[in-house]
Structures are given as structure tokens and as C-alpha cells.
Design an enzyme around this catalytic site. Sequence first.
Site, PDB file in Angstrom:
ATOM      1  N   SER A 143       0.840  -1.191   0.000  1.00  0.00           N
ATOM      2  CA  SER A 143       0.000   0.000   0.000  1.00  0.00           C
ATOM      3  C   SER A 143       0.871   1.236   0.000  1.00  0.00           C
ATOM      4  O   SER A 143       1.993   1.226   0.525  1.00  0.00           O
ATOM      5  CB  SER A 143      -0.900   0.019   1.235  1.00  0.00           C
ATOM      6  OG  SER A 143      -1.552   1.265   1.385  1.00  0.00           O
ATOM      7  N   TYR A 157      -2.130  -0.734   9.822  1.00  0.00           N
ATOM      8  CA  TYR A 157      -2.064  -1.087   8.399  1.00  0.00           C
ATOM      9  C   TYR A 157      -0.804  -0.509   7.764  1.00  0.00           C
ATOM     10  O   TYR A 157      -0.077  -1.210   7.051  1.00  0.00           O
ATOM     11  CB  TYR A 157      -3.314  -0.552   7.699  1.00  0.00           C
ATOM     12  CG  TYR A 157      -3.454  -0.939   6.245  1.00  0.00           C
ATOM     13  CD1 TYR A 157      -3.893  -2.212   5.893  1.00  0.00           C
ATOM     14  CD2 TYR A 157      -3.190  -0.020   5.230  1.00  0.00           C
ATOM     15  CE1 TYR A 157      -4.054  -2.557   4.553  1.00  0.00           C
ATOM     16  CE2 TYR A 157      -3.354  -0.358   3.902  1.00  0.00           C
ATOM     17  CZ  TYR A 157      -3.785  -1.631   3.560  1.00  0.00           C
ATOM     18  OH  TYR A 157      -3.943  -1.964   2.246  1.00  0.00           O
TER      19      TYR A 157
END
Length: 262
Positions: A143, A157
Site C-alpha cells: 500500500s 495497516y
Amino acid sequence: MGVLDGQVAIVTGAGSGIGEVTAGLMAAEGAQVVICGRRPAPLDAVVKTIEKAGGRCAARAVDLENPEATEAFARWTLERFGRVDILVNNAGHSSHARSVRWVKRDAWESVMAVNLTAVYLLTQAVLPGMLERQRGTIVTVGSLAALKAGLIGGAPYGAAKAAVRNLMQHVHNTLRNQGIRATIIMPAEVDTPILDKRPLNPDAAARATMMLAEDVARAIMLCVTLPQRTVVEEIVLSPTILRDQSKDLAVAAKAGAPEGAV
């Protein structure tokens, strides 16, 4: 003949989104695809779609948050198909609370388990065969949060994606001369079902500017179909148009906070 004829490919998180599209593209290129996800029904639908198109696909419901289940899935794949040539680590999720102030320990550990530990376990499981054959490709969907920490991805995350980026660099740097290709793909916002779990669910106008699952899947296909002599180390993907995320940030800052917190 397809570019991936004779190869066995694992794709995690393939019941929807990026994983589903990637599995279909790989099967269309001749790969025996093995997919996993938490829910049997979406996986079965993906298998039927691929087989109807003439491809080969097997599925197994797996909770990658469970290390024993993750290891069992790898063993099952190797026992059934004898090899794994391509591993696509696509499964992932984030926490509801985004700020490090409010993330509970169980949420932190859950995000780490799926986004990092499962990648480590699956990578470790498929490497012996790849090293024996002196070739193999491992692609992990990371990501942009690995590079730009903040409230959109959230503290656990972002930390997990930064760590898994480092893990792919480790695989690349230490095993490239033994024929192992390792890639990290870091997309920004992609319009997939994972967005439904954000503190602020993006509306249609917000999603209209985002990338689609097909965009990331095409990047994955580039990495796995290039000649063995070439490896793509990293890919960063982002929407051409950057939308206003101020409302998202405001909501994310307070997600999971106790009542009255400032």
C-alpha cells in the site's frame, strides 16, 4: 498457449477485488490457480467463473489471521499440485480505529497477522520448491501507506505494509541470484470492497476518481509474465486525480475514540 502454461499460482484474498481479477487473468494465461479467502461462497463463484471460461482454479476457505490455517493451506496446495511457481500475497485488511491513540491491541495484532505474518508464512512455505527449481515469483500487494503514513490507511495497516515492503526487499536482495523474483506493489486508493469498512465509506463521487481492481491486477500480471531474466522490484500506483480527503481524515482521527475524547 498461455504465458503461464504449466505454472501453479496462489492468489490470496481472491474472493473479490484485486485477487479475483488477478486469478481470472492468470487462469486465462494458462496457470493452475489456487485461491483462498475467508468466505466459501465468493470463492466458489470465482472458481465457477474461471472454469466456465476454460481456466483451472481450486479454492480453499482460509482465515489467514490463523497461522496454523495459513500453513495448512500452503501444505494442501503443495500436496495437491506438487509445486508453486507464483505466489500473490493480496489478502489484507485494516482496523476500524486509524489513529495510534485509539487502536486496540487485538485490532493491531489482527492487522499484523494478515498483512505481514501470513505473507511471511506463505513465502517461507513456497521457497524450498522455488529454490530447488531456481525460479519463482512472489508478488505482494502492499500500500502507499507504507510510504506515506497517516490516517487513511491507519497506524497498524501502514506499519504492516511498511514491514512487508521490507520483507519483499529482503527476499529480493538475498535470493535473486538463486532465481527468486520478489515484488512489492504499493497502490493508493482502489475501489474495492475493503473500502466499505472504512470509518467513512467513500461515496460514489469519491470512488469515481479511484483506481479499479483491474488496474492493480494488470500490474501484477506484468510482474509475473515478464521473462525470468527481469524482475520488477517495486511499483507505486496512484490515481491520476487526487481527491479531497479532508472529510475522511477528520472521521478517521476520531474512529474508535472514547466518548468525549479530544
